[in-house]
Design a protein around this motif. Structure first.
Motif, PDB file in Angstrom:
ATOM      1  N   GLY A 160       0.791  -1.227   0.000  1.00 43.74           N
ATOM      2  CA  GLY A 160       0.000   0.000   0.000  1.00 43.74           C
ATOM      3  C   GLY A 160       0.824   1.277   0.000  1.00 43.74           C
ATOM      4  O   GLY A 160       0.293   2.362   0.183  1.00 43.74           O
ATOM      5  N   SER A 161       2.127   1.150  -0.251  1.00 47.07           N
ATOM      6  CA  SER A 161       2.965   2.354  -0.224  1.00 47.07           C
ATOM      7  C   SER A 161       2.917   3.108  -1.554  1.00 47.07           C
ATOM      8  O   SER A 161       3.481   4.184  -1.668  1.00 47.07           O
ATOM      9  CB  SER A 161       4.413   1.997   0.121  1.00 47.07           C
ATOM     10  N   GLY A 162       2.232   2.524  -2.533  1.00 51.65           N
ATOM     11  CA  GLY A 162       2.065   3.243  -3.793  1.00 51.65           C
ATOM     12  C   GLY A 162       3.200   3.024  -4.779  1.00 51.65           C
ATOM     13  O   GLY A 162       3.614   3.935  -5.492  1.00 51.65           O
ATOM     14  N   LYS A 163       3.672   1.779  -4.870  1.00 54.84           N
ATOM     15  CA  LYS A 163       4.735   1.464  -5.829  1.00 54.84           C
ATOM     16  C   LYS A 163       4.238   1.688  -7.261  1.00 54.84           C
ATOM     17  O   LYS A 163       4.985   2.144  -8.123  1.00 54.84           O
ATOM     18  CB  LYS A 163       5.194   0.010  -5.634  1.00 54.84           C
ATOM     19  N   THR A 164       2.946   1.376  -7.478  1.00 52.21           N
ATOM     20  CA  THR A 164       2.405   1.501  -8.831  1.00 52.21           C
ATOM     21  C   THR A 164       2.504   2.934  -9.359  1.00 52.21           C
ATOM     22  O   THR A 164       2.794   3.150 -10.532  1.00 52.21           O
ATOM     23  CB  THR A 164       0.947   1.020  -8.847  1.00 52.21           C
ATOM     24  N   PRO A 316      -3.441   8.951   2.569  1.00 53.89           N
ATOM     25  CA  PRO A 316      -3.304   9.679   3.832  1.00 53.89           C
ATOM     26  C   PRO A 316      -4.184   9.065   4.913  1.00 53.89           C
ATOM     27  O   PRO A 316      -5.333   8.709   4.663  1.00 53.89           O
ATOM     28  CB  PRO A 316      -3.785  11.095   3.470  1.00 53.89           C
ATOM     29  N   GLY A 317      -3.650   8.895   6.097  1.00 52.62           N
ATOM     30  CA  GLY A 317      -4.420   8.344   7.209  1.00 52.62           C
ATOM     31  C   GLY A 317      -4.446   6.825   7.264  1.00 52.62           C
ATOM     32  O   GLY A 317      -4.883   6.245   8.245  1.00 52.62           O
ATOM     33  N   SER A 318      -3.970   6.165   6.200  1.00 51.63           N
ATOM     34  CA  SER A 318      -3.980   4.703   6.207  1.00 51.63           C
ATOM     35  C   SER A 318      -2.705   4.181   6.871  1.00 51.63           C
ATOM     36  O   SER A 318      -1.610   4.611   6.555  1.00 51.63           O
ATOM     37  CB  SER A 318      -4.087   4.191   4.773  1.00 51.63           C
ATOM     38  N   GLU A 319      -2.902   3.298   7.827  1.00 49.78           N
ATOM     39  CA  GLU A 319      -1.750   2.766   8.550  1.00 49.78           C
ATOM     40  C   GLU A 319      -1.652   1.271   8.290  1.00 49.78           C
ATOM     41  O   GLU A 319      -2.597   0.644   7.846  1.00 49.78           O
ATOM     42  CB  GLU A 319      -1.935   2.994  10.055  1.00 49.78           C
ATOM     43  N   LYS A 526      -9.356   3.432   6.892  1.00 46.01           N
ATOM     44  CA  LYS A 526      -9.923   2.776   8.071  1.00 46.01           C
ATOM     45  C   LYS A 526      -8.860   1.908   8.710  1.00 46.01           C
ATOM     46  O   LYS A 526      -7.990   1.383   8.036  1.00 46.01           O
ATOM     47  CB  LYS A 526     -11.082   1.870   7.654  1.00 46.01           C
ATOM     48  N   SER A 527      -8.955   1.732  10.030  1.00 43.93           N
ATOM     49  CA  SER A 527      -7.941   0.895  10.651  1.00 43.93           C
ATOM     50  C   SER A 527      -8.285  -0.562  10.392  1.00 43.93           C
ATOM     51  O   SER A 527      -9.447  -0.941  10.345  1.00 43.93           O
ATOM     52  CB  SER A 527      -7.884   1.167  12.148  1.00 43.93           C
TER      53      SER A 527
END
Ligand code: ADP
Ligand code: ZN
Ligand code: ZN
Length: 656
Positions: A160-164, A316-319, A526-527
């Motif tokens: 989910g770090s946005g490699k794409t 943003p806000g996603s952990e 969302k968590s």
């Protein structure tokens, strides 16, 4: 005197050697590596390709014959792809014909068009700006691939770090330079949701090579690539050989995936082959993963690769999700015999109340839904292979090794007892129990049975993404491909099963599976919570995966590989011998072992085995295994070529 080495009859795959021909002076300027030519052969005149040059030949000059002409009707082979084929032949030990067939497109006509679901094109303002971390990675990679001797780049970014987005940024810069790019994605992740992002950004100059295309359609894509009508090809490992005129970049997404290793000859590894192709083309190469292979991460630590890291989730806000390990031995001791731990059961109930979605992931490696007799204990086995049959829908038993199938018997074939039963395939069983415990939940199951039809994999995932079900149950398949923003709980059942597969990479695979599965939770702000159920909570693969701590896993695992001289700490080759005669297979394996021991005494290779393979018989062939370890891969290749040339049983040799 310079002669041309010509390979003939590529399509037949029988003649695997080159023949040397004189180059007549009038053709001197027209003959290159890759030129299609006509040559005399025996009393015939045949077609061939020039694959190199030599000044030494076995025959006396007067016996040598001349190339007749350059064959105008055929396409010249890309020089680069031929060189790549040569490298594959040497590295992976196949014939030149096999290597050429892998890298060259096969000409086919398009008979019928594959109907693709609508790919809706999003307007461009939808492209998010890179965040600072992504920008740093993209700029760093861009600088590296423009260096004089660029290194392969490892993009290590958590799920989910946005490699794409980083890939897309690099691809658009490459296109702006007037060059082309190849993006490899594991087949299972080649979903429309993933591909759509690229199509909306790069329009109709994108070719997608998914398995639903016919051979003709694939060829058509490759021809477009050759003619410069495409800027980008997306596909599984075979897309690596797209004949782009000016290739600028190769990206291998999820580079750790085992589907990048071909299991037929040539047994090439796509990431490694991508690096070679990029080097020949003067292109850059990016390997991306949240869980890099041990090989790639070691290369980065040794500075053979340049490494770029994404440490944060992009939305943003996603952990990263919270992970809890539940010890199933403890559950049993407290009297819980259900497949769900008390914690997981309670959380499933809560999410259902809140209208949130749940994924249940069954680690199915090493799990068999076998059928046995409760009276005498007989297990139903394949008559041709040393494996138990698996129960499938429609009351059929299927062998997953050879495809043998038979109806489920009514009574035990040995004692006649009617108490013969299976435990269903793992996912079916979990589905049944889930429905029983949560009767109001809408449950979707995804496994080999529900997805064997065309597009059904895609449809199931899309339906779950639209919220048409509350719980998705599946195997490895559900880990990849889609973003499910409403999933807030991931349950991983039987996390440890893959630890017991007889393979030195089993801990690595387990870590990868758990990390990728956990990474599905809490993606959109969302968590998320992940519950890992296991019988071995203390195993480092499980413990480090629960903390999503790749580095800690890598360090532990590297110690083990070093201790055992397993790759990437050492080099290892596997020789599999197969023969319908059990004794013959064993004798031949023993022969190879003593030959290696005798002839390579000075180099001290370590020989493990021979021994019966874990699955000792497949399709009526008895199987023996032999491993040879040595620090020098060149020595292993020499031994391989030697063993390959011996007379004897059928064999498969793989440098691991
Ligand atoms: P990865 O492949 O590293 O697991 P993805 O590329 O799928 O991650 O990105 C995860 C999510 O983050 C996607 O929904 C994507 O649209 C979003 N995303 C990526 N980069 C950004 C950004 N710079 N700003 C906002 N959202 C982003
Ligand atoms: Zn019986
Ligand atoms: Zn079988």
């Amino acid at each position: 005197m310079r002669y041309a080495n010509v390979i003939v009859n590529i399509s037949q795959g029988r003649v695997d050697r080159t023949f040397s021909y004189i180059i007549p002076p009038e053709l001197e300027n027209f003959i290159h590596v890759g030129s299609p030519v006509r040559v005399p052969f025996g009393r015939r005149e045949i077609h061939g390709y020039v694959i190199g040059f030599t000044d030494q030949v076995d025959l006396p000059q007067e016996k040598m014959r001349e190339i007749l002409c350059v064959d105008e009707k055929s396409v010249p082979l890309e020089d680069q792809l031929i060189r790549l084929a040569l490298w594959m032949k040497e590295t992976y030990g196949c014939t030149m014909n096999q290597a050429l067939k892998t890298v060259l497109p096969t000409r086919r006509k398009v008979k019928k068009r594959t109907q693709d679901p609508e790919i809706s094109l999003l307007p461009d303002h939808e492209v998010p700006a890179l965040n600072p971390e992504q920008q740093r990675a993209a700029d760093g990679i861009w600088a590296e691939i423009h260096r004089k001797e660029p290194r392969p780049c490892l993009l290590y970014g958590i799920t989910g770090s946005g490699k794409t987005e980083v890939y897309m940024d690099l691809i658009s810069r490459i296109i702006a330079e007037g060059k082309q790019a190849i993006l490899l994605i594991p087949e299972i992740s080649l979903t429309f949701q993933n591909v759509r992002r690229f199509c909306s950004r790069f329009g109709d100059r994108v070719g997608v090579m998914h398995s639903r295309l016919s051979a003709g359609e694939k060829y058509e894509n490759l021809e477009k690539a050759r003619k410069g009508e495409l800027d980008l090809i997306i596909g599984p490992r075979s897309a690596l050989f797209a004949p782009f005129p000016d290739l600028g970049l190769i990206i291998v997404d999820e580079e750790h995936e085992s589907s990048y290793h071909s299991d037929t000859s040539p047994r090439y590894k796509a990431p490694e082959t991508a690096i070679k192709r990029a080097q020949l083309a003067g292109a850059g190469v990016v390997l991306g993963s949240a869980t890099p292979s041990m090989e790639s991460f070691l290369a980065a630590m040794d500075r053979r690769y340049a490494i770029f890291t994404l440490r944060h989730r992009a939305v943003p806000g996603s952990e990263l999700p919270d992970v809890t390990i539940t010890d199933m031995r403890e559950e049993l001791r407290s009297g819980n015999k259900h497949i769900f731990s008390r914690l997981l059961a309670q959380e499933i109930g809560e999410r259902l109340e809140n209208g949130e979605q749940i994924m249940l992931f069954l680690n199915r490696r090493g799990y068999s839904g076998f059928i046995s007799c409760r009276s005498c204990g007989t297990v139903m086995k394949c008559p041709h292979c040393d494996v138990s049959l698996t129960f499938h829908v429609g009351r059929r038993l299927v062998c997953h090794y050879c495809g043998y199938t038979t109806p489920m018997p009514e009574t035990c074939p040995v004692c006649g007892s009617p108490y013969i039963a299976g435990f269903g395939t793992g996912t079916q069983k979990v589905e049944g129990l889930t429905k029983k415990m949560f009767p109001r939940a809408r449950v979707l199951r995804m496994d080999m049975d529900t997805t064997s039809r065309k597009n059904s994999h895609e449809k199931l995932l899309a339906s779950f993404a639209k919220g048409e079900a509350d719980i998705l149950i599946g195997t490895q398949m559900i880990v990849k491909g889609h973003d499910f923003p409403r999933v807030t709980l991931v349950g991983i059942l039987a996390a440890d099963l893959s630890l017991y597969v007889n393979d030195f990479r089993s801990a690595e695979r387990t870590f990868q599976l758990l990390t990728q599965a956990a990474g599905r939770a809490g993606r959109a702000g969302k968590s998320g919570h992940v519950v890992i159920q296991t019988y071995t909570p203390d195993h480092y693969a499980i413990e480090t995966a629960s903390r999503q701590d790749y580095i800690a896993f890598y360090k532990q695992e590297m110690l083990y590989r070093e201790l055992m001289h397993y790759p990437p700490a050492g080099n290892m080759m596997r020789i599999l011998i197969q023969d319908p005669d059990e004794q013959a297979a064993a004798a031949f394996a023993a022969n190879i072992a003593s030959l290696v021991r005798r002839d390579y005494k000075m180099e001290h290779p370590v020989i493990v085995g021979p021994a019966e393979a874990g699955i000792s018989r497949v399709q009526d062939q008895f199987r023996q295994l032999l491993f040879i370890k040595h620090e020098d891969p060149e020595l292993l290749r020499r031994i391989r070529d030697r063993v390959e040339a011996l007379e004897g049983c059928a064999r498969q040799i793989e440098v691991l």
